[in-house]
Scaffold this motif. Sequence first.
Motif, PDB file in Angstrom:
ATOM      1  N   GLU A   1      43.667  30.635-103.113  1.00 27.67           N
ATOM      2  CA  GLU A   1      43.465  30.207-104.497  1.00 27.67           C
ATOM      3  C   GLU A   1      44.521  29.235-105.002  1.00 27.67           C
ATOM      4  OE1 GLU A   1      43.120  33.736-106.863  1.00 27.67           O
ATOM      5  OE2 GLU A   1      41.211  34.307-105.929  1.00 27.67           O
ATOM      6  N   GLU A   2      45.737  29.364-104.527  1.00 24.31           N
ATOM      7  CA  GLU A   2      46.799  28.506-105.049  1.00 24.31           C
ATOM      8  C   GLU A   2      47.203  27.406-104.076  1.00 24.31           C
ATOM      9  OE1 GLU A   2      47.835  28.404-108.093  1.00 24.31           O
ATOM     10  OE2 GLU A   2      46.785  30.202-108.746  1.00 24.31           O
ATOM     11  N   VAL A   3      47.542  27.781-102.855  1.00 22.32           N
ATOM     12  CA  VAL A   3      48.053  26.791-101.899  1.00 22.32           C
ATOM     13  C   VAL A   3      46.957  25.823-101.467  1.00 22.32           C
ATOM     14  CG1 VAL A   3      49.163  26.471 -99.659  1.00 22.32           C
ATOM     15  CG2 VAL A   3      49.840  28.395-101.116  1.00 22.32           C
ATOM     16  N   LEU A   4      45.856  26.350-100.953  1.00 20.66           N
ATOM     17  CA  LEU A   4      44.789  25.466-100.471  1.00 20.66           C
ATOM     18  C   LEU A   4      44.178  24.651-101.610  1.00 20.66           C
ATOM     19  CD1 LEU A   4      43.001  27.686 -97.807  1.00 20.66           C
ATOM     20  CD2 LEU A   4      44.714  25.899 -97.446  1.00 20.66           C
ATOM     21  N   ARG A   5      44.011  25.265-102.775  1.00 21.07           N
ATOM     22  CA  ARG A   5      43.454  24.546-103.929  1.00 21.07           C
ATOM     23  C   ARG A   5      44.367  23.395-104.339  1.00 21.07           C
ATOM     24  NH1 ARG A   5      44.569  24.503-109.114  1.00 21.07           N
ATOM     25  NH2 ARG A   5      45.895  26.341-108.993  1.00 21.07           N
ATOM     26  N   ARG A   6      45.660  23.666-104.405  1.00 27.04           N
ATOM     27  CA  ARG A   6      46.607  22.620-104.808  1.00 27.04           C
ATOM     28  C   ARG A   6      46.655  21.490-103.785  1.00 27.04           C
ATOM     29  NH1 ARG A   6      51.218  24.845-108.374  1.00 27.04           N
ATOM     30  NH2 ARG A   6      50.249  26.667-109.302  1.00 27.04           N
TER      31      ARG A   6
ATOM     32  N   THR B   1      52.800  36.604 -93.282  1.00 29.96           N
ATOM     33  CA  THR B   1      51.419  36.210 -93.578  1.00 29.96           C
ATOM     34  C   THR B   1      51.344  34.733 -93.931  1.00 29.96           C
ATOM     35  OG1 THR B   1      50.872  38.447 -94.340  1.00 29.96           O
ATOM     36  CG2 THR B   1      49.418  36.668 -95.062  1.00 29.96           C
ATOM     37  N   LEU B   2      52.251  34.259 -94.773  1.00 24.56           N
ATOM     38  CA  LEU B   2      52.255  32.844 -95.146  1.00 24.56           C
ATOM     39  C   LEU B   2      52.522  31.955 -93.939  1.00 24.56           C
ATOM     40  CD1 LEU B   2      54.085  32.972 -98.596  1.00 24.56           C
ATOM     41  CD2 LEU B   2      51.658  32.510 -98.183  1.00 24.56           C
ATOM     42  N   GLU B   3      53.470  32.342 -93.093  1.00 24.11           N
ATOM     43  CA  GLU B   3      53.736  31.569 -91.866  1.00 24.11           C
ATOM     44  C   GLU B   3      52.474  31.464 -91.022  1.00 24.11           C
ATOM     45  OE1 GLU B   3      58.438  32.381 -90.842  1.00 24.11           O
ATOM     46  OE2 GLU B   3      56.964  33.872 -90.204  1.00 24.11           O
ATOM     47  N   SER B   4      51.792  32.568 -90.870  1.00 22.49           N
ATOM     48  CA  SER B   4      50.568  32.599 -90.067  1.00 22.49           C
ATOM     49  C   SER B   4      49.483  31.713 -90.679  1.00 22.49           C
ATOM     50  CB  SER B   4      50.084  34.044 -89.951  1.00 22.49           C
ATOM     51  OG  SER B   4      48.856  34.105 -89.299  1.00 22.49           O
ATOM     52  N   LEU B   5      49.294  31.804 -91.990  1.00 24.63           N
ATOM     53  CA  LEU B   5      48.255  31.010 -92.657  1.00 24.63           C
ATOM     54  C   LEU B   5      48.585  29.516 -92.633  1.00 24.63           C
ATOM     55  CD1 LEU B   5      47.585  33.407 -95.652  1.00 24.63           C
ATOM     56  CD2 LEU B   5      45.970  32.847 -93.819  1.00 24.63           C
ATOM     57  N   ILE B   6      49.839  29.185 -92.807  1.00 18.84           N
ATOM     58  CA  ILE B   6      50.259  27.777 -92.738  1.00 18.84           C
ATOM     59  C   ILE B   6      49.967  27.217 -91.352  1.00 18.84           C
ATOM     60  CG2 ILE B   6      52.290  26.249 -92.728  1.00 18.84           C
ATOM     61  CD1 ILE B   6      53.384  28.107 -95.021  1.00 18.84           C
ATOM     62  N   SER B   7      50.276  27.983 -90.338  1.00 17.85           N
ATOM     63  CA  SER B   7      50.023  27.564 -88.961  1.00 17.85           C
ATOM     64  C   SER B   7      48.517  27.483 -88.685  1.00 17.85           C
ATOM     65  CB  SER B   7      50.691  28.539 -87.994  1.00 17.85           C
ATOM     66  OG  SER B   7      50.460  28.159 -86.675  1.00 17.85           O
ATOM     67  N   LEU B   8      47.772  28.489 -89.101  1.00 13.90           N
ATOM     68  CA  LEU B   8      46.327  28.545 -88.882  1.00 13.90           C
ATOM     69  C   LEU B   8      45.612  27.344 -89.486  1.00 13.90           C
ATOM     70  CD1 LEU B   8      43.862  30.315 -87.928  1.00 13.90           C
ATOM     71  CD2 LEU B   8      43.838  31.224 -90.248  1.00 13.90           C
ATOM     72  N   HIS B   9      46.080  26.907 -90.643  1.00 12.63           N
ATOM     73  CA  HIS B   9      45.452  25.781 -91.341  1.00 12.63           C
ATOM     74  C   HIS B   9      46.121  24.445 -91.024  1.00 12.63           C
ATOM     75  CE1 HIS B   9      42.659  28.062 -93.917  1.00 12.63           C
ATOM     76  NE2 HIS B   9      43.577  29.018 -93.836  1.00 12.63           N
TER      77      HIS B   9
ATOM     78  N   ASP C   1      56.315  26.746-110.119  1.00 12.47           N
ATOM     79  CA  ASP C   1      55.405  27.744-110.682  1.00 12.47           C
ATOM     80  C   ASP C   1      55.671  29.100-110.045  1.00 12.47           C
ATOM     81  OD1 ASP C   1      54.183  25.789-112.248  1.00 12.47           O
ATOM     82  OD2 ASP C   1      52.711  25.317-110.694  1.00 12.47           O
ATOM     83  N   VAL C   2      55.828  30.135-110.877  1.00 14.69           N
ATOM     84  CA  VAL C   2      56.224  31.464-110.410  1.00 14.69           C
ATOM     85  C   VAL C   2      55.010  32.391-110.341  1.00 14.69           C
ATOM     86  CG1 VAL C   2      57.670  33.476-110.914  1.00 14.69           C
ATOM     87  CG2 VAL C   2      58.508  31.175-111.423  1.00 14.69           C
ATOM     88  N   PHE C   3      54.942  33.154-109.247  1.00 12.59           N
ATOM     89  CA  PHE C   3      53.877  34.126-109.025  1.00 12.59           C
ATOM     90  C   PHE C   3      54.503  35.445-108.614  1.00 12.59           C
ATOM     91  CE2 PHE C   3      52.346  29.918-108.121  1.00 12.59           C
ATOM     92  CZ  PHE C   3      51.120  29.868-108.765  1.00 12.59           C
ATOM     93  N   SER C   4      53.771  36.514-108.802  1.00 16.89           N
ATOM     94  CA  SER C   4      54.207  37.836-108.378  1.00 16.89           C
ATOM     95  C   SER C   4      53.192  38.358-107.374  1.00 16.89           C
ATOM     96  CB  SER C   4      54.287  38.763-109.596  1.00 16.89           C
ATOM     97  OG  SER C   4      54.870  39.974-109.238  1.00 16.89           O
ATOM     98  N   LEU C   5      53.627  38.578-106.137  1.00 20.94           N
ATOM     99  CA  LEU C   5      52.704  38.951-105.064  1.00 20.94           C
ATOM    100  C   LEU C   5      52.987  40.327-104.498  1.00 20.94           C
ATOM    101  CD1 LEU C   5      52.453  35.763-102.808  1.00 20.94           C
ATOM    102  CD2 LEU C   5      51.007  36.433-104.705  1.00 20.94           C
ATOM    103  N   GLU C   6      51.971  40.858-103.865  1.00 17.60           N
ATOM    104  CA  GLU C   6      52.063  42.045-103.024  1.00 17.60           C
ATOM    105  C   GLU C   6      51.513  41.620-101.670  1.00 17.60           C
ATOM    106  OE1 GLU C   6      49.879  45.244-104.777  1.00 17.60           O
ATOM    107  OE2 GLU C   6      50.828  44.958-106.723  1.00 17.60           O
ATOM    108  N   PRO C   7      51.902  42.305-100.606  1.00 18.33           N
ATOM    109  CA  PRO C   7      51.364  41.926 -99.297  1.00 18.33           C
ATOM    110  C   PRO C   7      49.834  41.866 -99.269  1.00 18.33           C
ATOM    111  CG  PRO C   7      53.216  43.389 -98.993  1.00 18.33           C
ATOM    112  CD  PRO C   7      52.934  43.337-100.481  1.00 18.33           C
ATOM    113  N   LYS C   8      49.175  42.766 -99.996  1.00 18.28           N
ATOM    114  CA  LYS C   8      47.707  42.828 -99.944  1.00 18.28           C
ATOM    115  C   LYS C   8      47.020  41.649-100.633  1.00 18.28           C
ATOM    116  CE  LYS C   8      47.264  45.759-104.027  1.00 18.28           C
ATOM    117  NZ  LYS C   8      46.963  47.085-104.514  1.00 18.28           N
ATOM    118  N   ASN C   9      47.708  40.927-101.520  1.00 14.71           N
ATOM    119  CA  ASN C   9      47.045  39.795-102.174  1.00 14.71           C
ATOM    120  C   ASN C   9      47.580  38.434-101.722  1.00 14.71           C
ATOM    121  OD1 ASN C   9      49.465  39.566-103.601  1.00 14.71           O
ATOM    122  ND2 ASN C   9      48.589  40.154-105.565  1.00 14.71           N
ATOM    123  N   THR C  10      48.337  38.414-100.636  1.00 13.38           N
ATOM    124  CA  THR C  10      48.939  37.164-100.146  1.00 13.38           C
ATOM    125  C   THR C  10      47.882  36.188 -99.642  1.00 13.38           C
ATOM    126  OG1 THR C  10      50.945  38.354 -99.564  1.00 13.38           O
ATOM    127  CG2 THR C  10      50.650  36.185 -98.566  1.00 13.38           C
ATOM    128  N   GLU C  11      46.895  36.676 -98.914  1.00 15.42           N
ATOM    129  CA  GLU C  11      45.860  35.789 -98.391  1.00 15.42           C
ATOM    130  C   GLU C  11      45.047  35.172 -99.530  1.00 15.42           C
ATOM    131  OE1 GLU C  11      42.785  36.061 -94.785  1.00 15.42           O
ATOM    132  OE2 GLU C  11      44.367  37.582 -94.731  1.00 15.42           O
TER     133      GLU C  11
END
Length: 86
Positions: free
Chosen positions: A73-78, A22-30, A58-68
């Motif tokens: 909220e974190e990557v694009l905002r930063r 999902t992250l690979e896809s979002l990084i590419s998409l943006h 900075d450490v986060f705890s993710l599940e596949p359903k909250n990756t987007e």
Amino acid sequence: MIITVCIGSSCHLKGSREIVKTLESLISLHNLKNKVELNGSFCMENCLKGVCVKINEDVFSLEPKNTEQFFKEEVLRRLSNECNQL
């Protein structure tokens, strides 16, 4: 920005492979391949809640359903904050 996803056995069972895809896809998409480095790491010793993911230190705890949501909220905002500071 460096994003590191735990791919150790516990996090793998919790969906780290799906999170990486999902992250690979979002990084590419943006169009962020030149601004975001995506890495994998074995146990980062924070796997009790979900898949351990770090943005820089900075450490986060993710599940596949909250990756987007995490990405927005974190990557694009930063990244937006970095651009605004230039």
